[in-house]
Motif scaffolding. Structure first.
Motif, short mmCIF file in Angstrom:
data_model
loop_
_atom_site.label_atom_id
_atom_site.label_comp_id
_atom_site.label_asym_id
_atom_site.label_seq_id
_atom_site.Cartn_x
_atom_site.Cartn_y
_atom_site.Cartn_z
N HIS A 121 0.83 -1.21 0.00
CA HIS A 121 0.00 0.00 0.00
C HIS A 121 0.86 1.26 0.00
N ALA A 122 1.91 1.26 0.81
CA ALA A 122 2.78 2.43 0.89
C ALA A 122 3.53 2.66 -0.41
N VAL A 123 4.05 1.58 -1.00
CA VAL A 123 4.80 1.72 -2.26
C VAL A 123 3.89 2.22 -3.37
N GLU A 124 2.69 1.68 -3.46
CA GLU A 124 1.78 2.14 -4.50
C GLU A 124 1.41 3.61 -4.30
N GLY A 125 1.34 4.03 -3.05
CA GLY A 125 1.10 5.45 -2.77
C GLY A 125 2.24 6.32 -3.25
N ARG A 126 3.48 5.86 -3.08
CA ARG A 126 4.64 6.63 -3.56
C ARG A 126 4.66 6.71 -5.08
N ILE A 127 4.24 5.63 -5.74
CA ILE A 127 4.17 5.65 -7.21
C ILE A 127 3.15 6.68 -7.67
N ARG A 128 2.01 6.72 -7.05
CA ARG A 128 0.99 7.70 -7.42
C ARG A 128 1.49 9.13 -7.22
N GLU A 129 2.13 9.35 -6.10
CA GLU A 129 2.65 10.70 -5.83
C GLU A 129 3.70 11.10 -6.85
N ALA A 130 4.57 10.17 -7.22
CA ALA A 130 5.60 10.48 -8.21
C ALA A 130 4.97 10.84 -9.55
N CYS A 131 3.93 10.09 -9.94
CA CYS A 131 3.26 10.38 -11.21
C CYS A 131 2.51 11.71 -11.16
N ARG A 132 1.93 12.02 -10.03
CA ARG A 132 1.28 13.32 -9.88
C ARG A 132 2.28 14.47 -9.99
N GLY A 133 3.53 14.17 -9.63
CA GLY A 133 4.58 15.18 -9.74
C GLY A 133 5.23 15.27 -11.11
N GLY A 134 4.74 14.46 -12.06
CA GLY A 134 5.22 14.55 -13.43
C GLY A 134 6.05 13.39 -13.91
N MET A 135 6.37 12.44 -13.06
CA MET A 135 7.18 11.30 -13.48
C MET A 135 6.36 10.35 -14.35
N ARG A 136 7.00 9.76 -15.34
CA ARG A 136 6.37 8.74 -16.16
C ARG A 136 6.05 7.52 -15.29
N LEU A 137 4.94 6.83 -15.64
CA LEU A 137 4.54 5.67 -14.86
C LEU A 137 5.60 4.57 -14.90
N ASP A 138 6.18 4.31 -16.08
CA ASP A 138 7.18 3.24 -16.15
C ASP A 138 8.40 3.57 -15.29
N GLU A 139 8.77 4.85 -15.25
CA GLU A 139 9.91 5.25 -14.43
C GLU A 139 9.59 5.10 -12.94
N ALA A 140 8.38 5.50 -12.56
CA ALA A 140 7.98 5.39 -11.16
C ALA A 140 7.91 3.92 -10.73
N ARG A 141 7.35 3.09 -11.59
CA ARG A 141 7.27 1.68 -11.25
C ARG A 141 8.65 1.06 -11.10
N ALA A 142 9.56 1.43 -11.98
CA ALA A 142 10.92 0.91 -11.89
C ALA A 142 11.62 1.40 -10.62
N ARG A 143 11.46 2.68 -10.32
CA ARG A 143 12.13 3.24 -9.14
C ARG A 143 11.67 2.56 -7.86
N PHE A 144 10.37 2.31 -7.75
CA PHE A 144 9.84 1.75 -6.51
C PHE A 144 9.61 0.24 -6.58
#
Length: 218
Positions: free
Chosen positions: A185-208
């Motif tokens: 749950h926490a990791v998926e929340g960080r992915i959402r926040e990163a995407c809201r900040g402009g990060m690409r989804l594939d990049e956010a998923r890879a980072r987290f």
């Protein structure tokens, strides 16, 4: 509302997140084809279990067990997936609601759906139909392990239901399952926040490390 800390932890998350945690730990806890009689239904509590079977001759009773179920618990009924006769209706719904039970889960069907919807009492089952189970179904045992949609449920296990269905968290593994679910749950929340900040989804998923979240741990 239950004061059971782990029930509260389970209820704070979605069943999809808990399902992913169960997969990570190799535990079968997803109750296949068990769904709420209303998509708004949500519940979490510990299991009071009941095993049912075809009525004998003369027929046995469908049970007067409801007053023995503790407040905040979930009535869990294994009727073998039977869909030609009900095992739960309006009288049980009214009493369960008044006694502040968390909900009802049935591997089988229920009836009198209008009342559970109007009261907001959560009933999860394989479907609903009006034909009574009297003289067709009987109680074989209570507070024993049962099968709900292919998942084993023992007395005291945590059940959580929402719009996506029902999951069971075995009591012996609840700390591990809940910890894994909270991490997911926490990791998926960080992915959402990163995407809201402009990060690409594939990049956010890879980072987290999204794609490893549900991977079976050895």
């Amino acid at each position: 509302m239950s004061d059971d800390r782990n029930v509260a932890r389970a209820g704070a998350m979605d069943t999809a997140t808990i399902s992913d945690a169960l997969d990570r730990l190799g535990i079968v806890g997803q109750c296949y084809r068990i769904a709420g009689r209303d998509p708004s239904f949500r519940m979490a509590g510990r299991a009071f279990t009941m095993l049912c079977g075809p009525a004998s001759t003369p027929p046995g009773t469908v049970g007067d067990y409801i007053d023995d179920v503790q407040e905040g618990h979930v009535v869990v009924i294994d009727n073998g997936g039977r869909d030609d006769a009900t095992i739960w209706g309006d009288i049980l719904t009214e009493i369960a609601h008044r006694r502040r039970l968390a909900g009802t889960v049935i591997d089988g069907i229920s009836r009198d759906v209008a009342l559970c919807r109007s009261l907001g009492y959560p009933v999860f089952s394989r479907g609903h139909w009006m034909r009574t189970g009297k003289d067709r179904v009987q109680v074989e045992a209570t507070n024993c392990p049962v099968n709900i949609g292919g998942a084993r449920v023992a007395p005291g296990d945590i059940l959580h239901g929402d719009a996506d269905g029902v999951v069971v968290i075995p009591q012996a593994h609840e700390e591990a399952v809940l910890a894994a679910a909270e991490e997911i749950h926490a990791v998926e929340g960080r992915i959402r926040e990163a995407c809201r900040g402009g990060m690409r989804l594939d990049e956010a998923r890879a980072r987290f490390k999204y794609h490893q979240l549900q991977t079976r741990q050895k």
